[in-house]
Design an enzyme around this catalytic site. Structure first.
Site, short mmCIF file in Angstrom:
data_model
loop_
_atom_site.label_atom_id
_atom_site.label_comp_id
_atom_site.label_asym_id
_atom_site.label_seq_id
_atom_site.Cartn_x
_atom_site.Cartn_y
_atom_site.Cartn_z
N ASN A 118 0.87 -1.17 0.00
CA ASN A 118 0.00 0.00 0.00
C ASN A 118 0.92 1.22 0.00
O ASN A 118 1.47 1.58 1.04
CB ASN A 118 -0.89 -0.03 1.25
CG ASN A 118 -1.75 1.22 1.36
OD1 ASN A 118 -1.80 2.04 0.44
ND2 ASN A 118 -2.42 1.38 2.49
N TRP A 119 1.05 1.82 -1.15
CA TRP A 119 1.98 2.95 -1.27
C TRP A 119 1.40 4.26 -0.74
O TRP A 119 2.08 5.28 -0.73
CB TRP A 119 2.41 3.12 -2.74
CG TRP A 119 3.42 2.10 -3.17
CD1 TRP A 119 4.08 1.20 -2.39
CD2 TRP A 119 3.91 1.88 -4.51
NE1 TRP A 119 4.93 0.43 -3.14
CE2 TRP A 119 4.84 0.83 -4.44
CE3 TRP A 119 3.63 2.46 -5.75
CZ2 TRP A 119 5.52 0.35 -5.58
CZ3 TRP A 119 4.30 1.98 -6.87
CH2 TRP A 119 5.24 0.95 -6.78
N LYS A 120 0.15 4.24 -0.38
CA LYS A 120 -0.51 5.44 0.16
C LYS A 120 -0.27 6.61 -0.80
O LYS A 120 -0.21 6.40 -2.01
CB LYS A 120 -0.03 5.71 1.59
CG LYS A 120 -0.18 4.43 2.45
CD LYS A 120 0.02 4.63 3.93
CE LYS A 120 -0.19 3.30 4.65
NZ LYS A 120 -0.07 3.38 6.09
N HIS A 162 -9.48 1.28 4.89
CA HIS A 162 -8.21 1.46 5.58
C HIS A 162 -8.40 2.43 6.75
O HIS A 162 -9.20 3.37 6.66
CB HIS A 162 -7.15 2.01 4.61
CG HIS A 162 -5.78 1.96 5.19
ND1 HIS A 162 -5.34 2.90 6.09
CD2 HIS A 162 -4.78 1.07 5.04
CE1 HIS A 162 -4.09 2.59 6.45
NE2 HIS A 162 -3.73 1.48 5.83
N GLU A 178 -6.76 4.84 7.79
CA GLU A 178 -6.54 6.26 7.46
C GLU A 178 -7.77 6.86 6.81
O GLU A 178 -8.08 8.04 6.99
CB GLU A 178 -5.29 6.40 6.56
CG GLU A 178 -4.02 6.19 7.38
CD GLU A 178 -2.86 5.59 6.61
OE1 GLU A 178 -2.89 5.59 5.37
OE2 GLU A 178 -1.93 5.09 7.27
N GLU A 199 -5.45 -4.66 10.62
CA GLU A 199 -4.41 -3.66 10.86
C GLU A 199 -4.71 -2.92 12.16
O GLU A 199 -5.53 -1.98 12.17
CB GLU A 199 -4.39 -2.65 9.70
CG GLU A 199 -4.03 -3.26 8.37
CD GLU A 199 -3.43 -2.23 7.41
OE1 GLU A 199 -2.35 -2.49 6.89
OE2 GLU A 199 -4.03 -1.16 7.22
N GLY A 232 2.53 2.48 10.90
CA GLY A 232 3.51 3.55 10.74
C GLY A 232 4.19 3.96 12.03
O GLY A 232 4.85 5.00 12.10
N SER A 242 3.41 -2.02 10.54
CA SER A 242 4.86 -2.12 10.75
C SER A 242 5.43 -3.50 10.40
O SER A 242 6.30 -4.01 11.11
CB SER A 242 5.23 -1.72 12.18
OG SER A 242 4.85 -0.37 12.42
N GLY A 254 2.89 -0.92 4.38
CA GLY A 254 3.05 0.48 4.00
C GLY A 254 4.52 0.81 3.78
O GLY A 254 5.09 0.53 2.72
N GLY A 255 5.14 1.39 4.80
CA GLY A 255 6.50 1.90 4.70
C GLY A 255 7.50 0.95 4.05
O GLY A 255 8.27 1.34 3.15
P1 13P Z 1 3.10 0.49 7.78
O1 13P Z 1 3.58 -0.80 7.19
O2 13P Z 1 3.87 1.68 7.29
O3 13P Z 1 2.98 0.41 9.27
O4 13P Z 1 1.62 0.72 7.22
C1 13P Z 1 0.72 -0.30 7.31
C2 13P Z 1 -0.46 0.03 6.49
O5 13P Z 1 -1.20 0.95 6.80
C3 13P Z 1 -0.70 -0.75 5.28
O6 13P Z 1 -1.96 -0.52 4.77
#
Ligand code: 13P
Length: 245
Positions: free
Chosen positions: A8-10, A91, A93, A163, A169, A208, A229-230
């Protein structure tokens, strides 16, 4: 079934960064695990043109409406038409910053599935909810409301991502045992909701996920992959998560 890693590159990356990622990723990706990537909507077409078909591309959100006068929205019908494979819905967010609710998400989930898009439906608790002992009941509510009044036609239609909001994050990961407990519960709920396929649906862990914790997490009985994500932004890191060092 192979483990599935979803990037997920956001809201990240320039066009050049997208191109560089795929150049490097394609060289070493061996399909040991399944790899799906969700770039920004603006980069979907580019990503589709740069991947081989075995890396699936999808979106991070879509509308509940298929077409029409809905300025600024992403049509699930157009996403499918473009060649998109899946969509991430709910998600944390989007729940947090864009006021999405499980009840409202139900229409999006059903709409996307009607277009033959695979849906990754996200659930998870905040730290306050975990500390109040509400994790399992809250997740059950998120599943019941978001997946209300719908059926699935096979084990591929729907994927759940667990999640925990406090792990996204933050560098804090749920312990494998904490994640496994929730995943086992999600599987039970799914079995109940969708007797024919529920037990076989993939359940991903997100929050994470990194190269140094991925193997232990994926080693848990009910963890079928990760939503990342990251650590998905650099090709080298995502390759390592996919089992290609
Ligand atoms: P991180 O891997 O950066 O914690 O993000 C997780 C995420 O929100 C994937 O959708």
């Amino acid at each position: 079934m192979k483990k599935l890693l979803v990037a997920n590159w956001k809201m990240n990356k320039t066009q050049k960064e997208v191109a560089d990622f795929f150049l490097e990723f394609k060289k070493s990706f061996s399909e040991k695990r399944d790899a799906w990537i969700a770039p920004q909507t603006l980069h979907l077409e580019m990503a589709l043109s740069l991947t081989k078909s075995h890396v699936k591309i999808g979106a991070q959100n879509c509308s509940e409406f298929l077409n029409g006068a809905y300025t600024g929205e992403i049509s699930p019908a157009s996403l499918k038409d473009l060649g998109g494979h899946f969509v991430i819905l709910g998600h944390s967010e989007r729940r947090q910053y864009f006021s999405e609710t499980s009840k409202g998400l139900n229409a999006k989930v059903r709409s996307a599935i009607s277009q033959n898009l695979k849906v990754i439906y996200c659930v998870g608790e905040t730290l306050t909810e975990r500390e109040a002992g509400q994790t399992l009941s809250l997740i059950e509510d998120q599943l019941h409301q978001g997946l209300n009044d719908m059926s699935i036609a096979n084990t591929e239609n729907l994927i759940i991502a667990y999640e925990p909001v406090w792990a996204i994050g933050t560098g804090k990961t749920a312990t494998p045992a904490q994640a496994q407990e929730v995943h086992a519960h999600i599987r039970q709920v799914l079995h109940h909701k969708f007797p024919a396929f529920g037990k076989m649906l993939r359940i991903l862990y997100g929050g994470s996920v990194k190269t140094d914790n991925v193997e232990e997490l994926l080693g848990q009985k009910d963890i079928d992959g990760g939503l990342v994500g990251g650590a998905s932004l650099k090709a080298k890191d995502f390759l390592a998560l996919c089992g290609d060092k």
